[in-house]
Design an enzyme around this catalytic site. Structure first.
Site, PDB file in Angstrom:
ATOM      1  N   GLU A 392       0.863  -1.184   0.000  1.00 52.94           N
ATOM      2  CA  GLU A 392       0.000   0.000   0.000  1.00 52.94           C
ATOM      3  C   GLU A 392       0.900   1.235   0.000  1.00 52.94           C
ATOM      4  O   GLU A 392       1.742   1.386   0.875  1.00 52.94           O
ATOM      5  CB  GLU A 392      -0.910  -0.022   1.237  1.00 52.94           C
ATOM      6  CG  GLU A 392      -1.654   1.257   1.510  1.00 52.94           C
ATOM      7  CD  GLU A 392      -2.587   1.719   0.381  1.00 52.94           C
ATOM      8  OE1 GLU A 392      -3.357   0.902  -0.129  1.00 52.94           O
ATOM      9  OE2 GLU A 392      -2.504   2.914   0.004  1.00 52.94           O
ATOM     10  N   ASP A 432      -6.658  -5.593  -6.208  1.00 54.38           N
ATOM     11  CA  ASP A 432      -7.956  -4.977  -5.875  1.00 54.38           C
ATOM     12  C   ASP A 432      -7.770  -3.484  -6.156  1.00 54.38           C
ATOM     13  O   ASP A 432      -7.529  -2.684  -5.259  1.00 54.38           O
ATOM     14  CB  ASP A 432      -8.264  -5.249  -4.401  1.00 54.38           C
ATOM     15  CG  ASP A 432      -9.668  -4.830  -4.017  1.00 54.38           C
ATOM     16  OD1 ASP A 432     -10.546  -4.836  -4.900  1.00 54.38           O
ATOM     17  OD2 ASP A 432      -9.891  -4.485  -2.839  1.00 54.38           O
ATOM     18  N   CYS A 485     -14.327  -2.290  -7.114  1.00 53.44           N
ATOM     19  CA  CYS A 485     -15.685  -2.098  -6.555  1.00 53.44           C
ATOM     20  C   CYS A 485     -16.409  -1.120  -7.473  1.00 53.44           C
ATOM     21  O   CYS A 485     -16.901  -0.081  -7.043  1.00 53.44           O
ATOM     22  CB  CYS A 485     -15.671  -1.653  -5.098  1.00 53.44           C
ATOM     23  SG  CYS A 485     -14.811  -0.133  -4.774  1.00 53.44           S
TER      24      CYS A 485
HETATM   25  C1  LIG Z   1      -9.888  -0.547  -3.662  1.00 54.81           C
HETATM   26  S1  LIG Z   1      -8.707  -0.074  -2.507  1.00 54.81           S
HETATM   27  C2  LIG Z   1      -8.182  -1.638  -1.875  1.00 54.81           C
HETATM   28  C3  LIG Z   1      -9.085  -2.179  -0.790  1.00 54.81           C
HETATM   29  C4  LIG Z   1      -8.414  -3.268  -0.019  1.00 54.81           C
HETATM   30  N1  LIG Z   1      -8.005  -4.360  -0.883  1.00 54.81           N
HETATM   31  C5  LIG Z   1      -9.301  -3.810   1.072  1.00 54.81           C
HETATM   32  O1  LIG Z   1      -9.974  -4.833   0.864  1.00 54.81           O
HETATM   33  O2  LIG Z   1      -9.364  -3.219   2.150  1.00 54.81           O
HETATM   34  C6  LIG Z   1      -7.355   0.372  -3.519  1.00 54.81           C
HETATM   35  C7  LIG Z   1      -6.108   0.715  -2.741  1.00 54.81           C
HETATM   36  O3  LIG Z   1      -5.060   0.856  -3.690  1.00 54.81           O
HETATM   37  C8  LIG Z   1      -4.187   1.842  -3.227  1.00 54.81           C
HETATM   38  N2  LIG Z   1      -3.335   2.308  -4.319  1.00 54.81           N
HETATM   39  C9  LIG Z   1      -3.423   3.461  -5.027  1.00 54.81           C
HETATM   40  N3  LIG Z   1      -2.398   3.542  -5.897  1.00 54.81           N
HETATM   41  C10 LIG Z   1      -1.675   2.423  -5.755  1.00 54.81           C
HETATM   42  C11 LIG Z   1      -0.487   1.951  -6.348  1.00 54.81           C
HETATM   43  N4  LIG Z   1       0.163   2.642  -7.285  1.00 54.81           N
HETATM   44  N5  LIG Z   1       0.008   0.763  -5.925  1.00 54.81           N
HETATM   45  C12 LIG Z   1      -0.640   0.038  -4.993  1.00 54.81           C
HETATM   46  N6  LIG Z   1      -1.764   0.440  -4.391  1.00 54.81           N
HETATM   47  C13 LIG Z   1      -2.272   1.621  -4.765  1.00 54.81           C
HETATM   48  C14 LIG Z   1      -5.110   2.893  -2.650  1.00 54.81           C
HETATM   49  O4  LIG Z   1      -4.410   3.725  -1.752  1.00 54.81           O
HETATM   50  C15 LIG Z   1      -6.160   2.031  -1.973  1.00 54.81           C
HETATM   51  O5  LIG Z   1      -5.817   1.819  -0.631  1.00 54.81           O
END
Ligand SMILES: C[S@@+](CC[C@H](N)C(=O)[O-])C[C@H]1O[C@@H](n2cnc3c(N)ncnc32)[C@H](O)[C@@H]1O
Length: 547
Positions: A392, A432, A485
């Site tokens: 993250e 995700d 989502c």
């Molecule tokens: C849809 S949420 C994930 C929800 C999580 N899997 C859960 O079930 O609680 C997407 C996440 O991806 C993160 N994110 C954004 N840019 C990213 C990147 N370049 N690499 C990895 N994660 C990233 C966001 O900060 C966010 O926390």
């Protein structure tokens, strides 16, 4: 029972391990039991109520933080209304309420609701974070808190519809109305068009709020606009102001931006006739979904302890009607957490996918914050003796992941998933991806008015890059599960089709990874829907790397 039991109770471990591997059966059995209850049916009847109730609808879903009155009934005719002139004319009503001096509030629930609207407008606040804090700060509980919640969240959801009516009533664009007056007008029009609160009470209380803050002149303006808004029924306003095309009209009626309604219609494809149900589901109060952490507590036990009901699809899900889940003992002890059932299914689908070769127990959650799925994967990994890496980039969200996976075999890395520096060779990877969140609008009151089509373009680039990065990290024969989502096609099937083409991925039939879950599309991806499944509109697609 504590989380420590996981390591000490070998029988329990085995039992829960078995449960996981028979989750398909369990899911199917529950699915059949669940049909008796027909939770979606309950959702539909609310939507139908909205239609037949002429727009004076059950006014909308609430977020997980919401507190409801103990009766579970709508708060429309709450004490606050009676005490503020619900049965009297506007002027008498204001008098009966004891006209407040400038700066004073005689109406704490509406004052809180107005302040939430103001925070959302002025500083892009999230209503579901601001509201609970304000309720606590002002000492509101019971029916007053329920009314404040209903008005704040309902008005946030309905902004587009409310603003169109306000502009018409004011005879000028809303941009030309002072922000603080606009907040009160939104609150007033919401009460007039989308609740059963009497017109007199809706107008009087709004006028009183304005007078208390700004004096008589501006109160007169609010009075005039609200009187015009109250001259038409909700249906008449829809007839007068909605676009003529069917999608535009439904979008207006259910207070969604047209581009979002169109996105849902596109994703529904041949079943676009369900668009009304999808839009209505965004306004229906979602049940609270809990996940029973495998190895700590079963869904059956959790349902018994909490008075909830076992979930329909996930073997770990429990549904609660409402209340504050943070106060429940299993949640406080970390044995259960709030997690939409659709999210649980995503994590389970990753684990249900067949690998080419053995599972060596290296799993990765590439977009982990705030950690819901990482915690479920970690709890199952603990049973199997496996480990999970969780990535993250946002430090504060990585901290949330750390809290969620406390005492589980999960290593949290603060890094960009596109350049994580992790060693390749993972058996299973979850992407995700960050997305528009259009599939979870029911849980985020103002979100539909914040997102724009421009967000989609940026997110799609990131989604493709994250999927490509996962491809580098998965071993030959391993599986990457991509999920959002959101049901919006550019960030779902288009991203996956691009990966299949560019990366040479073998796409699995994702529907087979959700045993017992019906009506999830024609494959190979799977699409969940609030109006069909009672879950957020999660999309998921499984890709295997050829050897
Ligand atoms: C849809 S949420 C994930 C929800 C999580 N899997 C859960 O079930 O609680 C997407 C996440 O991806 C993160 N994110 C954004 N840019 C990213 C990147 N370049 N690499 C990895 N994660 C990233 C966001 O900060 C966010 O926390």
């Amino acid at each position: 029972m504590t989380r420590g039991d996981r390591s000490g109770d070998g029988n329990a471990r085995d039992r829960r391990h078995d449960e996981r591997h028979s989750s398909g059966e369990a899911g199917r059995a529950r699915a059949q039991g669940g049909k008796q209850q027909d939770r979606d049916g309950a959702g539909r009847s609310q939507a139908a109520g909205r239609r037949s109730g002429g727009g004076r609808a059950e006014p909308g879903g609430r977020d997980r933080d919401e507190r409801r009155g103990s009766t579970g009934r709508r708060p429309a005719a709450g004490r606050s209304d009676r005490s503020t002139g619900g049965r009297t004319g506007p002027r008498q009503g204001a008098k009966a309420a004891g006209r407040p001096h400038r700066g004073e509030s005689a109406d704490p629930p509406r004052t809180v609701a107005r302040d939430v609207l103001r925070a959302v407008r002025e500083r892009d606040a999230y209503a579901n974070l601001v509201l609970p804090a304000l309720l606590r700060e002002r000492g509101l509980s019971g029916r007053d808190a329920a009314l404040a919640t209903e008005l704040a969240y309902g008005a946030c959801r309905s902004l587009g519809l409310l603003d169109a009516v306000i502009a018409e009533g004011a005879g000028r664009p809303i941009e030309e109305i002072d922000g603080p007056l606009l907040d009160v007008l939104r609150l007033g029009v919401y009460q007039l068009l989308r609740t059963r609160i009497g017109a007199h009470a809706a107008v009087d209380t709004s006028v009183a709020l304005t007078r208390a803050e700004f004096g008589a002149g501006k109160a007169g303006f609010v009075n005039a606009v609200l009187r015009r808004a109250g001259e038409k029924t909700p249906e008449q306003w829809v007839d007068a102001l909605a676009p003529a095309d069917p999608v535009g009209r439904l979008a207006f009626e259910y207070a969604h931006p047209v581009w979002i309604a169109q996105a849902f219609a596109d994703a529904l494809g041949e079943r676009a006739t369900e668009l009304r149900d999808v839009l209505a589901a965004d306004d229906a109060r979602p049940l609270v979904h809990l996940v029973a952490r495998p190895g700590d507590i079963t869904a059956e036990e959790l349902a018994l302890v909490t008075g909830g009901e076992e979930g329909r699809w996930s073997p770990y899900a429990v549904y609660l009607e409402g209340g504050d889940p943070g106060k429940l003992e299993p949640v406080r002890e970390g044995m259960a957490a709030v997690q939409d059932e659709g999210s649980q299914l995503v994590a389970l689908a990753l684990l249900n996918a067949a690998l080419d070769g053995p599972d060596t127990g290296r799993w990765l959650d590439l977009c982990a914050g705030p950690g819901g799925k990482a915690a479920l994967l970690g709890a199952i990994a603990a049973i199997d003796g496996f480990r999970v890496d969780a990535v993250e980039p946002a430090a504060h969200r990585a901290e949330l992941v750390r809290k969620a996976v406390h005492d589980l075999p999960v290593d949290v890395h603060v890094a960009d998933g596109r350049a994580s520096g992790l060693t390749p060779g993972y058996d299973r990877i979850l992407v995700d991806a960050p997305c528009t969140g259009l599939g979870a609008l029911r849980r985020r009151p103002e979100a539909r008015w914040r997102r724009t089509p421009a967000d989609v373009r940026e997110l799609v680039v990131l989604q493709r890059e994250l999927l490509a990065a996962a491809w580098e990290l998965v071993r030959p024969g391993g599986v990457v599960l991509y999920s959002t989502c959101s049901p919006h096609l550019p960030e779902t099937v288009s991203v996956v089709a691009d990966a299949v083409r560019r990366l040479g991925a073998e796409q699995l039939d994702t529907r087979e990874l959700l045993p017992g879950v019906t009506d999830i599309g024609d494959g190979p991806g799977a699409q969940l829907w609030p109006h069909r499944h009672g879950t957020d509109a999660m999309f998921l697609a499984a890709l295997r790397k050829p050897r």
